[in-house]
Design a protein around this motif. Structure first.
Motif, PDB file in Angstrom:
ATOM      1  N   THR A   1      30.678  41.111  10.753  1.00  0.00           N
ATOM      2  CA  THR A   1      30.230  42.392  10.209  1.00  0.00           C
ATOM      3  C   THR A   1      30.427  42.322   8.699  1.00  0.00           C
ATOM      4  OG1 THR A   1      30.813  43.624  12.205  1.00  0.00           O
ATOM      5  CG2 THR A   1      30.581  44.880  10.156  1.00  0.00           C
ATOM      6  N   ILE A   2      29.332  42.407   7.975  1.00  0.00           N
ATOM      7  CA  ILE A   2      29.370  42.217   6.529  1.00  0.00           C
ATOM      8  C   ILE A   2      29.578  43.553   5.832  1.00  0.00           C
ATOM      9  CG2 ILE A   2      28.104  41.398   4.510  1.00  0.00           C
ATOM     10  CD1 ILE A   2      28.973  39.193   6.428  1.00  0.00           C
ATOM     11  N   ARG A   3      30.676  43.674   5.117  1.00  0.00           N
ATOM     12  CA  ARG A   3      30.944  44.833   4.256  1.00  0.00           C
ATOM     13  C   ARG A   3      30.966  44.299   2.824  1.00  0.00           C
ATOM     14  NH1 ARG A   3      34.669  45.088   8.347  1.00  0.00           N
ATOM     15  NH2 ARG A   3      36.347  44.416   6.942  1.00  0.00           N
ATOM     16  N   GLY A   4      29.785  44.250   2.224  1.00  0.00           N
ATOM     17  CA  GLY A   4      29.654  43.517   0.971  1.00  0.00           C
ATOM     18  C   GLY A   4      29.248  44.363  -0.212  1.00  0.00           C
ATOM     19  N   VAL A   5      29.155  43.689  -1.349  1.00  0.00           N
ATOM     20  CA  VAL A   5      28.774  44.322  -2.610  1.00  0.00           C
ATOM     21  C   VAL A   5      28.003  43.295  -3.432  1.00  0.00           C
ATOM     22  CG1 VAL A   5      30.863  43.659  -3.877  1.00  0.00           C
ATOM     23  CG2 VAL A   5      29.640  45.732  -4.530  1.00  0.00           C
ATOM     24  N   ASN A   6      27.040  43.762  -4.213  1.00  0.00           N
ATOM     25  CA  ASN A   6      26.309  42.898  -5.137  1.00  0.00           C
ATOM     26  C   ASN A   6      27.106  42.758  -6.428  1.00  0.00           C
ATOM     27  OD1 ASN A   6      24.027  42.401  -3.493  1.00  0.00           O
ATOM     28  ND2 ASN A   6      23.192  44.407  -4.014  1.00  0.00           N
ATOM     29  N   TYR A   7      27.352  41.527  -6.818  1.00  0.00           N
ATOM     30  CA  TYR A   7      28.214  41.250  -7.972  1.00  0.00           C
ATOM     31  C   TYR A   7      27.369  40.602  -9.073  1.00  0.00           C
ATOM     32  CZ  TYR A   7      32.522  39.894 -10.423  1.00  0.00           C
ATOM     33  OH  TYR A   7      33.543  39.760 -11.345  1.00  0.00           O
TER      34      TYR A   7
ATOM     35  N   LEU B   1      14.250  40.570  13.047  1.00  0.00           N
ATOM     36  CA  LEU B   1      14.210  39.569  11.987  1.00  0.00           C
ATOM     37  C   LEU B   1      15.266  39.851  10.925  1.00  0.00           C
ATOM     38  CD1 LEU B   1      12.307  37.120  11.513  1.00  0.00           C
ATOM     39  CD2 LEU B   1      11.093  38.528   9.867  1.00  0.00           C
ATOM     40  N   PHE B   2      15.609  41.131  10.723  1.00  0.00           N
ATOM     41  CA  PHE B   2      16.551  41.503   9.676  1.00  0.00           C
ATOM     42  C   PHE B   2      17.973  41.575  10.224  1.00  0.00           C
ATOM     43  CE2 PHE B   2      12.544  43.248   8.081  1.00  0.00           C
ATOM     44  CZ  PHE B   2      12.533  42.702   6.813  1.00  0.00           C
ATOM     45  N   ASN B   3      18.894  41.011   9.453  1.00  0.00           N
ATOM     46  CA  ASN B   3      20.309  41.061   9.827  1.00  0.00           C
ATOM     47  C   ASN B   3      21.159  41.847   8.845  1.00  0.00           C
ATOM     48  OD1 ASN B   3      19.397  38.179  11.063  1.00  0.00           O
ATOM     49  ND2 ASN B   3      20.996  39.118  12.297  1.00  0.00           N
ATOM     50  N   LEU B   4      20.721  41.922   7.601  1.00  0.00           N
ATOM     51  CA  LEU B   4      21.524  42.574   6.562  1.00  0.00           C
ATOM     52  C   LEU B   4      20.637  43.434   5.681  1.00  0.00           C
ATOM     53  CD1 LEU B   4      23.689  39.500   5.452  1.00  0.00           C
ATOM     54  CD2 LEU B   4      24.442  41.395   6.895  1.00  0.00           C
TER      55      LEU B   4
ATOM     56  N   ILE C   1      22.012  50.837  13.908  1.00  0.00           N
ATOM     57  CA  ILE C   1      20.944  49.887  14.244  1.00  0.00           C
ATOM     58  C   ILE C   1      21.578  48.589  14.731  1.00  0.00           C
ATOM     59  CG2 ILE C   1      18.924  48.669  13.349  1.00  0.00           C
ATOM     60  CD1 ILE C   1      18.646  50.888  11.283  1.00  0.00           C
ATOM     61  N   PRO C   2      21.414  48.238  15.994  1.00  0.00           N
ATOM     62  CA  PRO C   2      22.179  47.128  16.598  1.00  0.00           C
ATOM     63  C   PRO C   2      21.963  45.781  15.925  1.00  0.00           C
ATOM     64  CG  PRO C   2      21.120  48.477  18.287  1.00  0.00           C
ATOM     65  CD  PRO C   2      20.569  48.922  16.979  1.00  0.00           C
ATOM     66  N   ASN C   3      20.742  45.489  15.484  1.00  0.00           N
ATOM     67  CA  ASN C   3      20.485  44.149  14.961  1.00  0.00           C
ATOM     68  C   ASN C   3      21.089  43.929  13.574  1.00  0.00           C
ATOM     69  OD1 ASN C   3      18.073  46.026  14.433  1.00  0.00           O
ATOM     70  ND2 ASN C   3      17.835  44.490  12.818  1.00  0.00           N
ATOM     71  N   LEU C   4      21.470  45.007  12.888  1.00  0.00           N
ATOM     72  CA  LEU C   4      22.017  44.878  11.541  1.00  0.00           C
ATOM     73  C   LEU C   4      23.517  44.602  11.600  1.00  0.00           C
ATOM     74  CD1 LEU C   4      20.142  47.729   9.640  1.00  0.00           C
ATOM     75  CD2 LEU C   4      19.627  45.280   9.658  1.00  0.00           C
ATOM     76  N   GLN C   5      23.946  43.611  10.808  1.00  0.00           N
ATOM     77  CA  GLN C   5      25.358  43.218  10.774  1.00  0.00           C
ATOM     78  C   GLN C   5      26.097  43.765   9.561  1.00  0.00           C
ATOM     79  OE1 GLN C   5      24.282  38.762  11.831  1.00  0.00           O
ATOM     80  NE2 GLN C   5      26.469  39.079  12.084  1.00  0.00           N
ATOM     81  N   GLY C   6      25.444  44.608   8.798  1.00  0.00           N
ATOM     82  CA  GLY C   6      26.076  45.158   7.607  1.00  0.00           C
ATOM     83  C   GLY C   6      25.156  45.044   6.416  1.00  0.00           C
ATOM     84  N   GLY C   7      25.748  45.052   5.229  1.00  0.00           N
ATOM     85  CA  GLY C   7      24.933  44.982   4.024  1.00  0.00           C
ATOM     86  C   GLY C   7      25.787  44.935   2.781  1.00  0.00           C
ATOM     87  N   PHE C   8      25.103  45.119   1.641  1.00  0.00           N
ATOM     88  CA  PHE C   8      25.743  44.990   0.341  1.00  0.00           C
ATOM     89  C   PHE C   8      25.470  46.252  -0.476  1.00  0.00           C
ATOM     90  CE2 PHE C   8      24.576  40.858   1.914  1.00  0.00           C
ATOM     91  CZ  PHE C   8      25.727  40.107   1.736  1.00  0.00           C
ATOM     92  N   ILE C   9      26.520  46.872  -0.960  1.00  0.00           N
ATOM     93  CA  ILE C   9      26.377  48.060  -1.807  1.00  0.00           C
ATOM     94  C   ILE C   9      25.928  47.618  -3.192  1.00  0.00           C
ATOM     95  CG2 ILE C   9      27.691  49.871  -2.995  1.00  0.00           C
ATOM     96  CD1 ILE C   9      29.293  50.222  -0.443  1.00  0.00           C
ATOM     97  N   GLN C  10      25.017  48.358  -3.744  1.00  0.00           N
ATOM     98  CA  GLN C  10      24.501  48.085  -5.086  1.00  0.00           C
ATOM     99  C   GLN C  10      25.175  49.050  -6.071  1.00  0.00           C
ATOM    100  OE1 GLN C  10      22.530  45.820  -6.237  1.00  0.00           O
ATOM    101  NE2 GLN C  10      21.846  46.615  -8.201  1.00  0.00           N
ATOM    102  N   SER C  11      26.133  48.605  -6.866  1.00  0.00           N
ATOM    103  CA  SER C  11      26.640  47.250  -7.013  1.00  0.00           C
ATOM    104  C   SER C  11      28.145  47.357  -7.297  1.00  0.00           C
ATOM    105  CB  SER C  11      25.946  46.547  -8.167  1.00  0.00           C
ATOM    106  OG  SER C  11      26.192  47.255  -9.377  1.00  0.00           O
ATOM    107  N   PHE C  12      28.812  46.210  -7.607  1.00  0.00           N
ATOM    108  CA  PHE C  12      30.249  46.265  -7.853  1.00  0.00           C
ATOM    109  C   PHE C  12      30.567  47.121  -9.076  1.00  0.00           C
ATOM    110  CE2 PHE C  12      33.881  44.674 -10.291  1.00  0.00           C
ATOM    111  CZ  PHE C  12      34.907  44.943  -9.392  1.00  0.00           C
ATOM    112  N   ASN C  13      29.920  46.825 -10.192  1.00  0.00           N
ATOM    113  CA  ASN C  13      30.158  47.645 -11.384  1.00  0.00           C
ATOM    114  C   ASN C  13      28.852  47.893 -12.114  1.00  0.00           C
ATOM    115  OD1 ASN C  13      29.865  45.046 -12.376  1.00  0.00           O
ATOM    116  ND2 ASN C  13      31.454  45.225 -13.909  1.00  0.00           N
ATOM    117  N   ASP C  14      28.880  48.840 -13.029  1.00  0.00           N
ATOM    118  CA  ASP C  14      27.707  49.124 -13.842  1.00  0.00           C
ATOM    119  C   ASP C  14      27.320  47.857 -14.602  1.00  0.00           C
ATOM    120  OD1 ASP C  14      28.096  51.667 -12.927  1.00  0.00           O
ATOM    121  OD2 ASP C  14      28.945  52.428 -14.795  1.00  0.00           O
TER     122      ASP C  14
END
Length: 839
Positions: free
Chosen positions: A310-316, A483-486, A524-537
């Protein structure tokens, strides 16, 4: 007619010298501290680094000054010339010297003692250059680097997007040093977790070695000895193997306690010491930091050590400017530690490859890294270029070498937001994916353009959904596609029209928005998480309607931390993003304005008062609509049609058309597509910002469209008058003005449309119908214009049409000649129209 608006904007806002992208002065070089630099994971811990010292930069011909590394500049014009010194001591045990770099920001020509040894593309990939001993001297040697921005595709990946692209910088930002390579060398070390069951894990490792010819000739067997040590330097596995001297590799498999397997919760790393020797002497001894883990994509999901992730991510973002007066790697470690504490487990590096030293920090903290080739929003024509394909293949062939020993690297992107719905592009990525499977040990991913035909699975292992609007506004049907996971961008601030996002960036509303997006994602079952936009300004290439002006320039305020890396929220609030579901208004809110309707209402009152008072005006309007042929004959024969009436009609219909077009532009100017188009067309940032400012103010927008629409007939009259001189037709300029204005009389029927145009767009989901109506009116008045000119000159309609098309094409030619947009700008504009669903 409308095409001339662009030239009017140029004339209104463009000073004589404003077409230059930036001033031609010397680049401003900004230095910052690197801090404690972790060693690259693929190199031995006991490697002997030879530092480059006494760096100097040439600020003018033959004028040098000292500079410290790392440094960067935003505008390397025309190029940056650097030189430094390093000491070299020749040794019989060393075969050559290796220059290592974590990646150079810019296209670089590298010289040693005046001799060119390599040209390095700007692609963020680390590199090594082997230098033979005959190019070196005993004692002090000199390295020169000529650094500049790439000028052609062979020199680096171009960046096409503007408003969501990070400001590119150039310089030496990553570690750069030499190290000697011994005559006996080791390479290609790989460590894999092959089986994970119960309390035991099966570990496989393999490496190659290269020995001097005289050693192979004298020795029959090579003794290979390996020690695996834990963090306390306790031996957890030891192996000895005698290998025939003719073989150049060693491979082995053994069992290890699962407590030594690297995971997000327990980022355990080991030391691997390798010693090669003969019965006469030791050949080499090298120690590596390694970890055992396996990442797989199977059953439509990413797995780490056999467990679904389960991806709990952020765009860096790189955010190089934000590290000014700070220790770079110290700050990266602080950032990653803060993410870990806040419950995040993944970091995505959007559109770039991180340097191995930053990756080493993530290894130690247990973060999952998603690295990406900088191939982003490329149109099909650019993706088909051999130079682009060659660079992509080069990264695929070398990625494993520099990142293969890093347990944090979880997936690798072959490209982002690409036209995979086109069969010829899809075929190219199927080939690239096949190459990636042969050379890269982690899964690969792509992000296609939303709302297009979805690509085949064969083009990548999995796909990320990327879009520059909240997924709250996206249909679940599309997101539920297996087809989409994240989700690549959660909580993206794409428009001030959505909940006034730029103003609400630091408020509770922003947190509610993030929690609601994550809550939808979890449904949504097929999604494993995602990335918040973003870490800092972060600092974009161009300002937009959602950027904030600060002392550091225009900043995109969508970070969980500020541009200076200070937290905007408490740690508990960040943890709640992934735990607490929230609800939020999902309907997009457009800025309301009654200006257009009020302006049309009062202008119509004035016009129809004059219409009633001037009998001749009303009669001529009726005749021009009912009997255009006879009306144009009267104009040609100079019968009584007052010039005053022509100007009254011309002013009013120009105003109606300007109001309608302004309503459409004002509605769409909030969108990323519109702002991106403006950023492409208006290269100069001051003009671009002025255009956005005008588009954001209704009355200014109407004025900007009204004036060129009103004076367009004057330009057309001059063209027609010039033609009449060659055809010996005795026609006055005011006659041409009259036929131009009276040809537009059908625009009177557009009054109701202009009155409700903006509200139609805001409140009715029938935008295409409005655009069709406007197009019909424009075609109608152009047909009447062609018809009237044909009556005046007795010419062919096709010839007259060509003249009109030429008058509409000239502004584009002038625009291209004056502004000189970047290569592939026209392909990119067409691509923007195709991928409007991204914004």
């Amino acid at each position: 007619m409308l095409h001339w608006v662009g030239l009017f904007l140029i004339w209104l806002f463009l000073p004589v010298n404003a077409v230059k992208a930036q001033d031609s002065g010397l680049p401003v070089l900004v230095h910052f501290e690197s801090g404690a630099t972790p060693p690259p994971s693929y190199l031995p811990l006991n490697i002997k680094q030879i530092k480059v010292q006494d760096w100097q930069v040439e600020t003018a011909p033959e004028h040098w000054r000292s500079i410290r590394l790392p440094f960067y500049t935003e505008y390397p014009r025309p190029k940056i010339h650097l030189k430094g010194r390093f000491l070299y001591k020749n040794s019989a045990h060393d075969s050559r010297l290796i220059l290592y770099s974590g990646g150079i920001h810019g296209f670089a020509e590298i010289k040693i003692n005046g001799s060119l040894i390599a040209q390095q593309n700007f692609n963020y990939l680390p590199f090594e250059i082997a230098i033979n001993k005959d190019a070196l001297t005993e004692g002090v040697n000199e390295i020169e680097i000529h650094l500049r921005a790439p000028e052609k595709l062979e020199e680096g990946f171009p960046v096409l997007p503007k408003i969501y692209a990070e400001q590119r910088v150039f310089g030496l930002l990553r570690p750069l040093f030499f190290y000697p390579q011994s005559t006996a060398s080791l390479s290609g070390l790989k460590v894999r977790l092959q089986n994970f069951a119960g309390s035991k894990a099966e570990i496989a490792y393999r490496y190659r070695f290269d020995l001097p010819a005289e050693v192979k000739a004298k020795a029959k067997l090579i003794k290979a000895e390996e020690w695996f040590l834990n963090e306390n330097n306790k031996v957890v596995f030891h192996s000895i193997k005698f290998i025939p001297a003719g073989r150049n590799f060693r491979e082995n498999t053994f069992s290890l306690d699962t407590s030594y397997v690297w995971s997000v919760q327990r980022p355990v790393r080991l030391k691997l010491k390798i010693v090669l020797s003969t019965d006469r002497s030791a050949l080499l001894s090298q120690t590596y930091r390694i970890a055992a883990r396996t990442v797989q994509y199977r059953n439509n999901a990413l797995h780490l050590n056999g467990q679904r992730l389960t991806i709990r991510g952020v765009n860096y973002h790189q955010n190089i400017g934000s590290y000014r007066n700070k220790g770079y790697y110290d700050m990266v470690k602080a950032d990653f530690s803060a993410l870990k504490e806040a419950g995040f487990n993944a970091v995505r590096f959007p559109h770039y490859l991180p340097d191995p030293s930053s990756v080493g920090i993530a290894d130690s903290l247990g973060l999952l890294l998603f690295c990406e080739i900088p191939v982003w929003q490329y149109p099909a024509a650019l993706l088909s270029e051999p130079a682009v394909q060659k660079q992509m293949k080069n990264i695929l062939l070398n990625f494993e070498r520099y990142y293969g020993l890093s347990p944090a690297v979880t997936a690798f992107s072959l490209g982002q937001e690409l036209p995979l719905h086109k069969s010829r592009i899809l075929r190219r990525f199927i080939v690239l994916h096949s190459l990636a499977k042969e050379n890269i040990s982690v899964p690969t991913y792509l992000s296609p353009i939303p709302d297009r035909e979805l690509p085949l699975r064969e083009a990548s292992d999995f796909y990320i959904y990327d879009a520059y609007h909240p997924i709250l506004t996206e249909s679940k049907f599309f997101l539920q596609h297996k087809l989409f996971n994240l989700i690549g961008k959660l909580g993206v601030l794409y428009s001030p029209a959505f909940l006034n996002a730029a103003e609400e960036a630091n408020s509770d509303m922003r947190m509610r928005m993030l929690r609601s997006e994550v809550g939808l994602l979890n449904e949504i079952p097929n999604l494993q998480g995602g990335f918040i936009q973003s870490f800092n300004d972060w600092k974009p290439v161009r300002s937009s309607l959602i950027t904030k002006i600060t002392d550091s320039g225009a900043i995109m305020p969508d970070g969980l931390f500020t541009y200076g890396h200070r937290a905007k929220y408490r740690i508990n609030e960040l943890r709640d993003i992934w735990k607490t579901k929230d609800s939020i208004i999902t309907k997009e809110k457009r800025m309301r304005s009654n200006f257009f309707s009020i302006a049309v209402f009062f202008a119509s009152i004035v016009f129809f008062l004059m219409y009633r008072r001037r009998r001749r005006l009303s009669d001529n309007i009726k005749r021009s609509l009912r009997h255009p042929y006879g009306f144009y004959i009267d104009l040609r024969e100079r019968r009584t049609i007052p010039v005053y009436d022509s100007f009254i009609l011309g002013i009013f219909i120009s105003f109606i058309l300007a109001i309608t077009v302004s309503s459409i532009v004002y509605y769409y100017h909030f969108t990323g597509t519109f702002q991106e188009i403006c950023a492409v067309l208006f290269v100069n940032s001051r003009i671009y910002e002025t255009v956005l400012s005008v588009c954001n103010t209704p009355y200014q927008l109407v004025i900007v469209f009204f004036i060129p629409i009103l004076i367009f007939p004057f330009a057309l009259s001059l063209i027609l008058k010039t033609v009449s001189l060659f055809t010996h037709t005795s026609i006055r300029i005011r006659q041409f003005l009259a036929i131009s204005y009276w040809s537009g009389s059908p625009l009177l029927f557009m009054i109701p449309l202009a009155l409700i145009a903006y509200h139609w767009l805001v409140y009715l989901d029938m935008k295409i119908y409005l655009l069709v109506f406007v197009a019909v009116f424009i075609i109608w008045i152009n047909w009447r214009l062609i018809y009237s000119i044909r009556i005046f000159f007795h010419g062919k309609s096709f010839t007259i049409l060509l003249v009109l098309l030429l008058s509409y094409t000239v502004p584009f030619l002038i625009l291209g000649a004056v502004f000189k947009p970047f290569p592939y700008w026209f392909n990119y504009l067409i691509f923007l129209a195709e991928m409007h669903s991204l914004y």
